[in-house]
Design a protein around this motif. Sequence first.
Motif, PDB file in Angstrom:
ATOM      1  N   ILE A  85       0.789  -1.206   0.001  1.00  0.00           N
ATOM      2  CA  ILE A  85      -0.051   0.005   0.036  1.00  0.00           C
ATOM      3  C   ILE A  85       0.862   1.243   0.090  1.00  0.00           C
ATOM      4  O   ILE A  85       0.689   2.283  -0.499  1.00  0.00           O
ATOM      5  CB  ILE A  85      -1.157  -0.080   1.330  1.00  0.00           C
ATOM      6  N   ASP A  86       1.898   1.269   0.761  1.00  0.00           N
ATOM      7  CA  ASP A  86       2.937   2.382   0.891  1.00  0.00           C
ATOM      8  C   ASP A  86       3.433   2.533  -0.296  1.00  0.00           C
ATOM      9  O   ASP A  86       3.477   4.058  -0.824  1.00  0.00           O
ATOM     10  CB  ASP A  86       3.584   2.128   1.899  1.00  0.00           C
ATOM     11  N   ILE A 137       1.016   4.151  -2.790  1.00  0.00           N
ATOM     12  CA  ILE A 137       0.779   5.574  -2.709  1.00  0.00           C
ATOM     13  C   ILE A 137       1.982   6.444  -2.963  1.00  0.00           C
ATOM     14  O   ILE A 137       2.080   7.426  -3.683  1.00  0.00           O
ATOM     15  CB  ILE A 137       0.311   5.617  -1.251  1.00  0.00           C
ATOM     16  N   LEU A 138       3.091   6.063  -2.273  1.00  0.00           N
ATOM     17  CA  LEU A 138       4.188   6.924  -2.151  1.00  0.00           C
ATOM     18  C   LEU A 138       4.857   7.015  -3.529  1.00  0.00           C
ATOM     19  O   LEU A 138       5.287   8.261  -3.975  1.00  0.00           O
ATOM     20  CB  LEU A 138       5.206   6.472  -1.441  1.00  0.00           C
ATOM     21  N   ASP A 185       3.672   8.749  -7.709  1.00  0.00           N
ATOM     22  CA  ASP A 185       4.010   9.924  -8.515  1.00  0.00           C
ATOM     23  C   ASP A 185       5.231   9.966  -9.089  1.00  0.00           C
ATOM     24  O   ASP A 185       5.644  10.792  -9.929  1.00  0.00           O
ATOM     25  CB  ASP A 185       4.101  11.200  -7.419  1.00  0.00           C
ATOM     26  N   THR A 228       1.796  13.642  -1.427  1.00  0.00           N
ATOM     27  CA  THR A 228       1.966  12.344  -1.166  1.00  0.00           C
ATOM     28  C   THR A 228       1.632  11.796   0.154  1.00  0.00           C
ATOM     29  O   THR A 228       1.062  11.063   0.653  1.00  0.00           O
ATOM     30  CB  THR A 228       3.097  11.845  -1.703  1.00  0.00           C
ATOM     31  N   LYS A 281      -1.681  12.233   1.571  1.00  0.00           N
ATOM     32  CA  LYS A 281      -2.550  11.418   0.961  1.00  0.00           C
ATOM     33  C   LYS A 281      -2.272  10.038   1.743  1.00  0.00           C
ATOM     34  O   LYS A 281      -3.276   9.247   1.986  1.00  0.00           O
ATOM     35  CB  LYS A 281      -2.238  11.003  -0.580  1.00  0.00           C
ATOM     36  N   LEU A 282      -1.007   9.629   1.939  1.00  0.00           N
ATOM     37  CA  LEU A 282      -0.763   8.375   2.650  1.00  0.00           C
ATOM     38  C   LEU A 282      -1.190   8.400   4.092  1.00  0.00           C
ATOM     39  O   LEU A 282      -1.828   7.553   4.656  1.00  0.00           O
ATOM     40  CB  LEU A 282       0.546   8.244   2.765  1.00  0.00           C
ATOM     41  N   ILE A 337      -5.134   7.919   3.942  1.00  0.00           N
ATOM     42  CA  ILE A 337      -5.409   6.470   3.850  1.00  0.00           C
ATOM     43  C   ILE A 337      -5.361   5.702   5.121  1.00  0.00           C
ATOM     44  O   ILE A 337      -6.372   5.056   5.597  1.00  0.00           O
ATOM     45  CB  ILE A 337      -4.869   5.851   2.729  1.00  0.00           C
ATOM     46  N   ARG A 338      -4.226   6.115   5.770  1.00  0.00           N
ATOM     47  CA  ARG A 338      -3.926   5.202   7.019  1.00  0.00           C
ATOM     48  C   ARG A 338      -4.936   5.650   8.165  1.00  0.00           C
ATOM     49  O   ARG A 338      -5.504   4.554   9.040  1.00  0.00           O
ATOM     50  CB  ARG A 338      -2.489   5.563   7.696  1.00  0.00           C
TER      51      ARG A 338
END
Lengths: 176, 140
Positions: A117-118, A121-122, A125, B47, B50-51, B54-55
């Motif tokens: 997941i990280d 998301i990270l 981009d 970013t 966003k992280l 979500i967490r």
Amino acid sequence: MVDKKITDLEIEAILEAFSNSQPKVTDRTGQSSSFRVLFCFINLYVLLFIVLYFLLKINQVAELDPNSRTEEFLIVLEGRIFVLFWLLVFLNMTAYFNFGFKAVCLVILVYVLNSTIDNTILFSDLKDLLDESHFFVFMITIPLYVIAVAGLMIIYKDNFETFSPLTSEALSGKAA
Amino acid sequence: MFKSLQLPKAFWVSIIIGYAFCLLTFFVLLTASLDLLAPSQVLNNHTVTKLTGIRLAILTFGLFSISFTLKYSLMYAKYVTVALTVWAIAMYVDDHFVLYNMVEYPQEGVIALVQSLRPILIISLIWMCFELIFSPHLTD
């Protein structure tokens, strides 16, 4: 002449009766072949990325390319590999001693899912980073690893206590 | 009838700490500016926000799930709590090894406060697990 209390026919019958249990006792793992395949895959996967990490590290020291995003990938890989290595050690130990294996599998599963997941998301981009082939392979193969760990957890048989190294030694000690 | 009424006060204090942490993080996400983050970082502010969002959503959903499952089954509440605790610990360890090398959070202010409260959240979750697993008087 020694008077035999038991005849040859009876000895044969006893040996035949216990012949089925003999392979089970000698089989120390007591797990299916698919379990062994998945277990080897998980071990090889982590070891492969440890090797990749060291190769990239050496390569980075040897030639510094300013356009390369290897440094970011190395930061990610270093952290993940360090944790996964120790989790792998615990996984092997629990498999050998037949104690707490599913718990360690659960920890690995949650950790790898969180990492996925990280990463998604990270680094979604950072297009440059995804262009790096080794990082792309790392991102693509993580779901495979998750599936392998989940499969390992499902097919693991935890009802073979008598065949584990610890308990079999304990039993042989009692018998002696 | 709530089966969770059998639970001791320490469990309720722990779950309240969890909700309080969620509220504080939500407040930080709404108000605090992540421009305070160091400019030399690899990841941008969007970013990281966003992280965190979500967490926070996962954590809040997990805490609501615990409250919801407590109403019906202590066994499922135990599983949800253990899963959430393992996830919180995995996230914390992973952040120390990966994320903090890529993002430099400010040393002062409300963001630093939330960061420093993370171990308390993990301790609360671990305490909830212990209460649900080892309390002898709990029955489904």
